[in-house]
Design a protein around this motif. Structure first.
Motif, PDB file in Angstrom:
ATOM      1  N   ALA A   1       1.046  -1.156   0.152  1.00 39.52           N
ATOM      2  CA  ALA A   1       0.133  -0.118  -0.311  1.00 39.52           C
ATOM      3  C   ALA A   1       0.825   1.324   0.341  1.00 39.52           C
ATOM      4  O   ALA A   1       2.011   1.270   0.701  1.00 39.52           O
TER       5      ALA A   1
ATOM      6  N   SER B   1      -3.655  -9.178   4.204  1.00 41.76           N
ATOM      7  CA  SER B   1      -3.917  -8.255   2.992  1.00 41.76           C
ATOM      8  C   SER B   1      -3.779  -6.786   3.940  1.00 41.76           C
ATOM      9  O   SER B   1      -3.763  -7.045   5.168  1.00 41.76           O
TER      10      SER B   1
ATOM     11  N   SER C   1      -5.019  -2.344   3.242  1.00 36.66           N
ATOM     12  CA  SER C   1      -6.146  -1.929   2.021  1.00 36.66           C
ATOM     13  C   SER C   1      -5.685  -0.281   3.343  1.00 36.66           C
ATOM     14  O   SER C   1      -5.333   0.079   4.693  1.00 36.66           O
TER      15      SER C   1
ATOM     16  N   GLN D   1     -10.599  -3.659   1.825  1.00 38.99           N
ATOM     17  CA  GLN D   1     -11.097  -3.264   0.630  1.00 38.99           C
ATOM     18  C   GLN D   1     -11.624  -2.046   1.393  1.00 38.99           C
ATOM     19  O   GLN D   1     -13.120  -2.628   1.244  1.00 38.99           O
TER      20      GLN D   1
ATOM     21  N   ALA E   1     -13.081   3.918  -2.711  1.00 44.24           N
ATOM     22  CA  ALA E   1     -11.500   2.972  -2.895  1.00 44.24           C
ATOM     23  C   ALA E   1     -10.313   4.545  -3.210  1.00 44.24           C
ATOM     24  O   ALA E   1     -10.750   4.976  -3.887  1.00 44.24           O
TER      25      ALA E   1
ATOM     26  N   SER F   1      -6.201   3.067  -4.672  1.00 50.64           N
ATOM     27  CA  SER F   1      -5.343   1.686  -4.405  1.00 50.64           C
ATOM     28  C   SER F   1      -4.382   2.005  -4.877  1.00 50.64           C
ATOM     29  O   SER F   1      -2.600   1.269  -4.234  1.00 50.64           O
TER      30      SER F   1
END
Length: 468
Positions: A363, A408, A410, A455, A459, A461
């Motif tokens: 990230a 993961s 985010s 997520q 959003a 990215s």
């Protein structure tokens, strides 16, 4: 004056449900001079264009394109437009919709951030869950309990959030991907349809060029699934297979396409863990270049700098960050800097030598100043500062992921929070990001069964945001 009937309709639907046929059908781009919860105003100018005979409403700086206002997706699709135009024939239906600007702003500001969490379908994790996220509550921003918003699917281990749609990738042989519309500020989902990537176990996706590009882990391929205007997917119409022989090490018995990201509108980079390769594709999935990384590297995920065509690749097996530069004119990918180890000496000293480390997620903050990488096995989040000119990385050390197997991560749209999903300890952890130093501080931990993907919606990215 505003049409009273229209105004009452708007007042009744300020909870993310502004429903008018005109709003749904008209191309919309809203620009707002000042948005403040305490004081907000929208300056409107009306003028007639001679050629199109349209009424134009214009205002100052742009509002965030992902407000969660139901059926306001046109705001996102037409975000580059400088005006809001409605045909004269619709003026009587509209009244003057934006006359009551305060109501629109209340609805916009009230939209809360949502964190979606998915996991492997077991007796405890049944699908995709939605958690509310309050960035104003720095100590406990995440709601303690999530709502099951999508169920009855096989292991939705990866989620793609794009505008007001969510795509859930499943661990199936035919690569089934479910398309959902996000129907409310609370993150509620409505199933649109299911389509096939024509490759086993899609593990990563990105929406570009009116379609979803999917990396099929077991299929060893990259697919393109056309995307309808309503968010529905069609079955894959293009599939690029990775045919080079696998490296042959552990988890490298076959091609394993793992991720794909667009660096520019024309060029995308994909990783293959099984063949130790990086692929440069054009938008039609023609392989323009193949880069062979050292045997046993295992390229997994990648992130693109938000302000430059610099690609950071995390290796799962060699536990490194590889840094490349893509030349937009030629599409050539070249090594930009030497690989950087993920497990820094300070963190390694506290980790038993027998523990294996596996790079996982990346990230980057929206301002491009800091990069974070999760490391499974050692259960760390490595922190790096990004040089503003050379884009090289400087280690800032590492912190505990506060759980086991951080698969993961985010980041919220503000770049103030990083959320990590610890798959094997059944936990989701919220970290705050110090904007001056990039340091992470754990703020909250909640229980969630086997979180394989986290997520945010709206959003971000963290990669190069270039309009198609």
């Amino acid at each position: 004056m505003c049409n009273s009937k229209r105004r009452k309709a708007i007042e009744a639907d300020t909870d993310d449900r502004i429903r008018t046929d005109t709003v749904r059908s008209a191309p919309i781009s809203v620009r707002i001079e000042t948005v403040s919860i305490a004081k907000a105003y929208l300056e409107i100018m009306e003028k007639q264009t001679d050629s199109a005979k349209q009424t134009t409403y214009t205002a100052g700086a742009r509002i965030s394109p992902s407000l969660g206002l139901k059926r306001l997706a046109e705001l996102q699709r037409n975000i580059k437009t400088d005006h809001v135009r409605f045909p004269d024939s619709s003026r009587s239906k509209m009244g003057i919709l934006f006359c009551n600007v305060g109501l629109l702003l209340i609805a916009a500001v009230a939209q809360a951030t949502v964190l979606y969490v998915s996991g492997l379908s077991t007796n405890t994790s049944l699908g995709v869950y939605a958690y509310s996220f309050d960035a104003d509550n720095a100590d406990q921003p995440l709601s303690s309990h999530g709502r099951l918003v999508a169920a009855d699917m096989d292991s939705p281990h990866q989620l793609v959030v794009h505008e007001d749609a969510l795509y859930a990738m499943t661990e199936t042989d035919d690569g089934l991907i479910r398309a959902y519309a996000i129907t409310g500020a609370d993150g509620s989902l409505e199933l649109l349809n299911t389509a096939s990537s024509k490759g086993g176990s899609p593990s990563y996706g990105v929406v570009r060029h009116h379609g979803l590009y999917a990396a099929n882990y077991m299929g060893g391929s990259i697919s393109f699934l056309p995307l309808g205007r309503d968010g529905r997917l069609s079955n894959a119409t293009r599939v690029a297979h990775h045919t080079d022989p696998p490296t042959g090490g552990r988890r490298q018995e076959r091609a394993h396409a793992h991720a794909i990201e667009f660096v520019t509108p024309q060029w995308a980079v994909a990783t293959d863990l099984g063949t130790d390769e990086l692929f440069v594709y054009d938008q039609d999935l023609h392989a323009h270049q193949v880069i062979h990384t050292p045997p046993g590297t295992g390229p997994r995920h990648l992130a693109v700098h938000p302000h430059a065509p610099i690609v950071y690749v995390i290796s799962e097996l060699s536990t490194q960050l590889l840094i490349y530069a893509l030349h937009p004119a030629t599409g050539r990918l070249t090594e930009h800097a030497a690989p950087v180890p993920l497990v820094v000496a300070a963190a390694a000293a506290t980790t038993p030598s027998a523990v294996e480390a596996f790079g996982a997620a990346l990230a980057i903050t929206p301002d491009g100043r800091y990069l974070y990488a999760t490391v499974r096995g050692t259960n760390l989040v490595a922190m790096f500062a990004i040089h503003p000119v050379t884009y090289e990385l400087t280690s800032l050390g590492a912190v505990s992921s506060q759980g086991e197997f951080p698969r993961s991560a985010s980041m919220d749209v503000s770049g103030r929070f990083l959320v990590v999903g610890n798959e094997r300890s059944n936990s989701v952890v919220v970290f705050t990001i110090d904007p001056g130093t990039g340091a992470l501080t754990p703020r909250q931990r909640i229980s969630h069964p086997e979180p394989s993907c986290v997520q945010f919606w709206p959003a971000t990215s963290g990669h190069h945001q270039i309009d198609d």
